[in-house]
Design a protein around this motif. Structure first.
Motif, PDB file in Angstrom:
ATOM      1  N   ASN A 173      29.315  49.960  35.144  1.00 59.33           N
ATOM      2  CA  ASN A 173      30.324  48.933  34.901  1.00 59.33           C
ATOM      3  C   ASN A 173      31.244  48.785  36.114  1.00 59.33           C
ATOM      4  O   ASN A 173      31.498  47.676  36.586  1.00 59.33           O
ATOM      5  CB  ASN A 173      31.164  49.282  33.672  1.00 59.33           C
ATOM      6  CG  ASN A 173      32.297  48.296  33.447  1.00 59.33           C
ATOM      7  OD1 ASN A 173      32.100  47.219  32.892  1.00 59.33           O
ATOM      8  ND2 ASN A 173      33.499  48.644  33.888  1.00 59.33           N
ATOM      9  N   THR A 174      31.767  49.911  36.590  1.00 60.81           N
ATOM     10  CA  THR A 174      32.767  49.906  37.655  1.00 60.81           C
ATOM     11  C   THR A 174      32.123  50.357  38.949  1.00 60.81           C
ATOM     12  O   THR A 174      32.006  51.557  39.225  1.00 60.81           O
ATOM     13  CB  THR A 174      33.953  50.816  37.271  1.00 60.81           C
ATOM     14  OG1 THR A 174      34.502  50.338  36.039  1.00 60.81           O
ATOM     15  CG2 THR A 174      35.026  50.821  38.336  1.00 60.81           C
ATOM     16  N   PRO A 209      40.239  50.517  39.061  1.00 56.97           N
ATOM     17  CA  PRO A 209      39.204  49.502  38.886  1.00 56.97           C
ATOM     18  C   PRO A 209      39.761  48.097  39.081  1.00 56.97           C
ATOM     19  O   PRO A 209      40.937  47.829  38.801  1.00 56.97           O
ATOM     20  CB  PRO A 209      38.743  49.731  37.440  1.00 56.97           C
ATOM     21  CG  PRO A 209      39.013  51.188  37.195  1.00 56.97           C
ATOM     22  CD  PRO A 209      40.291  51.475  37.941  1.00 56.97           C
ATOM     23  N   GLU A 226      36.424  44.481  36.707  1.00 59.33           N
ATOM     24  CA  GLU A 226      35.801  45.690  36.166  1.00 59.33           C
ATOM     25  C   GLU A 226      36.495  46.139  34.886  1.00 59.33           C
ATOM     26  O   GLU A 226      35.856  46.711  33.995  1.00 59.33           O
ATOM     27  CB  GLU A 226      35.841  46.803  37.217  1.00 59.33           C
ATOM     28  CG  GLU A 226      34.938  46.504  38.416  1.00 59.33           C
ATOM     29  CD  GLU A 226      35.139  47.459  39.588  1.00 59.33           C
ATOM     30  OE1 GLU A 226      34.184  47.673  40.355  1.00 59.33           O
ATOM     31  OE2 GLU A 226      36.270  47.984  39.755  1.00 59.33           O
TER      32      GLU A 226
END
Length: 365
Positions: free
Chosen positions: A151-152, A244, A248
Motif C-alpha cells: 500500500n505504502t 505516508p 497512501e
C-alpha cells in the motif's frame, strides 16, 4: 518551540430522523461556541457531523487531556443536547454518561483523539470520522497505511519511512496496552489487531518518537455496562515528509471491509467512504460511514478543509459497499451479518435472553 495540539472530540447528542443525521441547529450552536473560544482557549476550530455524531475539531497549545479543552467540549455537548431535547430529537444526550464534568470527557461517553506535535515546514493532517461502527474499525487501515509496503510504497523507497513505525495497541477489555515495532513484529501485531472488537490501535509513532496517528478507543457499552449506542470513532493522521503520502493514507479505503456496528450496533456491514454531504445513514441505519477532512496546519490555524472522499475515485468502493450491504442484509438475523454471541453480550440481546432464562430445561441423558 511551542507545540500545536489537534483535538477531535465527538458525541451523539441527538439526531433526526432517528439515528440518521445531525440537525443544522446543533451544528450552528456548536460552531458558535467554538468561535467564541478562539483567541482565548483555542486557536482555531471546525464543526461537522458524520451521521448522527457531532464532531468538534480544535487546535490549541495546551497539550492532550487538557481539562479546560475537555470542559469546553462537554459544555458544548450539554448545550446541544438541550437543544435536541427541545426539538424532541432522537437519542438526545445519549453519549453523555453523566450530568456533571469530572475533569476529562474520557470515560464519560464522548470519543476523543488528540495529538501534540511540533509543526513542520508543511504539515498536512487528515481527520477521519466514522458512524455506526466501533474503534477497532481503524485497525485494518492503520496497518495498511503504516506497515504494508504493497500500500505504502514509501516504506520501500523513502529513506525517511524505511525503518518502520511503532504501534500502541489497547486491550479495551482488560484495560492494558502494548507496543509493537514494525516491520520486525508485524505478524505479532496482526495476531492481536485482527480481533478489532477487543484490541484497538491507539497511537502510531515513528521510531524516533514523533507522533504519526491517534485514534479514539472509547467503548460506550463497556463504560455504561449496557448498549447505549455505537462508539463511532475518530482518527487523526499526519501525512507527507517522513510520513505516508496523502494518497497512501487514503488508498486503503478503496477496499470495502466489513466492520461491526450498523443497525442497533449488532451487525457487520461494509465501511463506506463518503463525502460529508453523503454522511447520512439511511439503509438499515447505515451502512457504516467514514468521512475524511484534510487540513494544512499553519501556526495552529486550520487551512481547509478539503473533503477527501468527495471524489469519483471512490465511486467504485461505494458501489461495492452497496452490493455487500444487500448480501449481508439477506442473512437477516443470522450470523455472520448479526454479531457473534460474545459481541452481542453488550447489545440489547441480553434483555431478550433474560425473559426466557427460566424456560430452559436440561436435555435427558
Amino acid at each position: 518551540m511551542v507545540k500545536t495540539t489537534v483535538s477531535v472530540i465527538k458525541a451523539d447528542v441527538g439526531s433526526f430522523p432517528g439515528h440518521s443525521r445531525t440537525h443544522p441547529k446543533i451544528l450552528e450552536a456548536a460552531a458558535r461556541r467554538l468561535k467564541e473560544a478562539e483567541g482565548n482557549l483555542i486557536i482555531d476550530s471546525y464543526v461537522t457531523h458524520c451521521g448522527d455524531d457531532l464532531e468538534l475539531i480544535m487546535t490549541h497549545t495546551r497539550g492532550e487531556d487538557d481539562e479546560e479543552i475537555h470542559r469546553l467540549a462537554w459544555d458544548i455537548f450539554m448545550e446541544c443536547a438541550g437543544i435536541a431535547r427541545e426539538m424532541k430529537l432522537y437519542g438526545a444526550g445519549q453519549d453523555l454518561l453523566g450530568d456533571s464534568f469530572s475533569g476529562n470527557v474520557k470515560g464519560m461517553g464522548p470519543g476523543v483523539a488528540e495529538m501534540e506535535f511540533e509543526e513542520r515546514g508543511s504539515d498536512p493532517v487528515l481527520i477521519f470520522m466514522a458512524d455506526k461502527t466501533e474503534p477497532g474499525a481503524w485497525n485494518y487501515f492503520l496497518y495498511k497505511i503504516f506497515a504494508d509496503p504493497f500500500n505504502t510504497s514509501g516504506l520501500v523507497i523513502d529513506p525517511s519511512l524505511h525503518e518502520g513505525f511503532i504501534f500502541e495497541v489497547h486491550d479495551v477489555m482488560e484495560k492494558r496496552r502494548i507496543r509493537f515495532s514494525t516491520p520486525e513484529e508485524s505478524y505479532s501485531l496482526l495476531a492481536y489487531i485482527g480481533a478489532p472488537s477487543r484490541y484497538v490501535i491507539k497511537y502510531v509513532w515513528k521510531k524516533n518518537g514523533i507522533i504519526a496517528a491517534s485514534t479514539s478507543t472509547q467503548r460506550l457499552s463497556l463504560i455504561a455496562g449496557r448498549y447505549v449506542g455505537k462508539d463511532d470513532p475518530v482518527m487523526i493522521i499526519r501525512a507527507q515528509s517522513g510520513f505516508p503520502a496523502v494518497g497512501e493514507v487514503l488508498d486503503p479505503f478503496r477496499t470495502p471491509i466489513l466492520v461491526a456496528g450498523w443497525m442497533r450496533g449488532s451487525h457487520h456491514g461494509p465501511f463506506m467512504p463518503v463525502g460529508v454531504c453523503d454522511a447520512n445513514c439511511t439503509q438499515f441505519d447505515g451502512p457504516p460511514r467514514v468521512i475524511c477532512l484534510g487540513f494544512q496546519v499553519c501556526n495552529g490555524r486550520l487551512i481547509g478543509p478539503a473533503d477527501m472522499f468527495d471524489d469519483p475515485a471512490f465511486d467504485g468502493v461505494r458501489l461495492q459497499c452497496c452490493e455487500l450491504s444487500n448480501m449481508m442484509r439477506a442473512h437477516g438475523p443470522f450470523e455472520p451479518h448479526r454479531l457473534s454471541l460474545s459481541e452481542m453480550e453488550y447489545t440489547t440481546l441480553p434483555a431478550v435472553e433474560k425473559e426466557f432464562k427460566d424456560r430452559w430445561e436440561d436435555i435427558p441423558k
